[in-house]
Enzyme design. Sequence first.
Site, PDB file in Angstrom:
ATOM      1  N   GLN A 140     -11.175   7.995  -5.188  1.00 35.75           N
ATOM      2  CA  GLN A 140     -11.640   8.794  -4.047  1.00 35.75           C
ATOM      3  C   GLN A 140     -12.941   9.511  -4.420  1.00 35.75           C
ATOM      4  OE1 GLN A 140     -10.544   8.750  -1.054  1.00 35.75           O
ATOM      5  NE2 GLN A 140      -8.514   7.818  -1.231  1.00 35.75           N
ATOM      6  N   ASP A 168      -8.198  -6.348   2.521  1.00 35.54           N
ATOM      7  CA  ASP A 168      -7.124  -6.400   3.514  1.00 35.54           C
ATOM      8  C   ASP A 168      -7.605  -5.683   4.755  1.00 35.54           C
ATOM      9  OD1 ASP A 168      -6.686  -3.578   2.337  1.00 35.54           O
ATOM     10  OD2 ASP A 168      -5.374  -3.628   4.074  1.00 35.54           O
ATOM     11  N   HIS A 181      -5.824 -18.901  14.108  1.00 34.26           N
ATOM     12  CA  HIS A 181      -7.233 -19.263  14.014  1.00 34.26           C
ATOM     13  C   HIS A 181      -8.041 -18.201  13.258  1.00 34.26           C
ATOM     14  CE1 HIS A 181     -11.264 -20.549  14.826  1.00 34.26           C
ATOM     15  NE2 HIS A 181     -11.505 -19.298  15.178  1.00 34.26           N
ATOM     16  N   ASP A 230       0.867  -1.181   0.000  1.00 27.85           N
ATOM     17  CA  ASP A 230       0.000   0.000   0.000  1.00 27.85           C
ATOM     18  C   ASP A 230       0.903   1.230   0.000  1.00 27.85           C
ATOM     19  OD1 ASP A 230      -2.270   1.473  -0.078  1.00 27.85           O
ATOM     20  OD2 ASP A 230      -3.085   0.778   1.830  1.00 27.85           O
ATOM     21  N   CYS A 288      -7.442 -25.370  11.887  1.00 30.08           N
ATOM     22  CA  CYS A 288      -6.172 -24.679  12.149  1.00 30.08           C
ATOM     23  C   CYS A 288      -5.384 -25.410  13.235  1.00 30.08           C
ATOM     24  CB  CYS A 288      -6.412 -23.220  12.525  1.00 30.08           C
ATOM     25  SG  CYS A 288      -6.863 -22.955  14.257  1.00 30.08           S
TER      26      CYS A 288
HETATM   27 ZN   LIG Z   1      -9.167 -22.678  14.376  1.00 29.29          ZN
END
Ligand SMILES: [Zn+2]
Length: 370
Positions: free
Chosen positions: A196, A273, A355, A86, A326
């Site tokens: 913008q 993001d 997680h 960015d 996870c």
């Molecule tokens: Zn998890």
Amino acid sequence: MADLGSGATNPRSLDLPHGRLRFPVFLPDATQGVVRALDSLDLRACGIEAVQTNVFHLMQKPGSATIKALGGLHKMLDWHGPIVTDSGGFQAYSLIHENPRYGTLTQRGMLFRPEGSDRRLQLTPEKSVQLQVDYGADVVVCLDDCTHVDAPLTQQQEAVARTVAWARRGKAEFERRIEQRHIAAGQRPILLAVVQGGDRRDLRKRCAEELLEIGFDGFGLGGWPLDAQGRLLLEMIAYTRELIPARWPMHALGIGQPANVVACAALGYDLFDSTMPTRDARHGRLCVFNGPASASALDGEWFSHLYIADEKHIRSGAPLSEVCDCLCCSHYSRAYLHHLFKIKDSLYFRLATLHNLRFMTQLMARLRNE
Ligand SMILES: [Zn+2]
């Protein structure tokens, strides 16, 4: 010009020097060169395809000379997937618009003093693009002038005019830099410009049209995306996407709240993001699906927040989520995570962050109908 890998058909994807992105995709923010608490193997393990860094922060710490000496961002992070850098427009907005003593914004660019330092740094549209290309970014973002939706009309108009002028200068510098560095076609990053215009349709339209005329590889949604009550400015976000033909990928910059991601993906936004999933994890707020991750319904109460500090988890042998694969959910109980949170162990930050990011990658797979 880069074009979407499969045109406007589903599934949409984009080929970049360090790999293919399948849309929609969520990028965790490695603003200062790290997704806090995780390394690149952790990121891969939870299915992250790309990360987003920020030139405004990186040029301050560790500094551009250090990044170049280390061989660029990919080597420094040992990250082999795509990296979006960015430009720092939003950070300049936060810093300079809100606290003018930290710096000034002129037609030329911005001059700012990093917090806790007497140094003065200059960031121009040209320098922002040069640094991003030199860092080895896959996706380079033009420097823009961000405003708040409540800013006066004259300020909004000025921000659009400056954003377009800076994007034009950014593109010229981008092409110069690619040629200077002899970057081959397959290794060429893509260039995004940011639309913008606050909450004014006429300004968004003008900004989008002028940027389209200059020509970019993709576009970003600029500005603060929420109203005073924290609700998504859905109508303006939908309108801005409509202004950009569907063949161009569009990045919903800064949007990462799960329900907001679902809403924006439905409008045709491709990249997302946010610092939210990782910051939330560190503060004990974890996201869990209320049903099987592969189920199709993403309306109503499809996910919940689990607050790990809550005393009800003290003796719970259950994982955070029954439908998450996870590292944390596969091996550890809520009770153990609660304990790690209470003693502020660094393992808590790693497991919780893994997680929440896995939740986001599972959500993206669901949005892609995988
Ligand atoms: Zn998890």
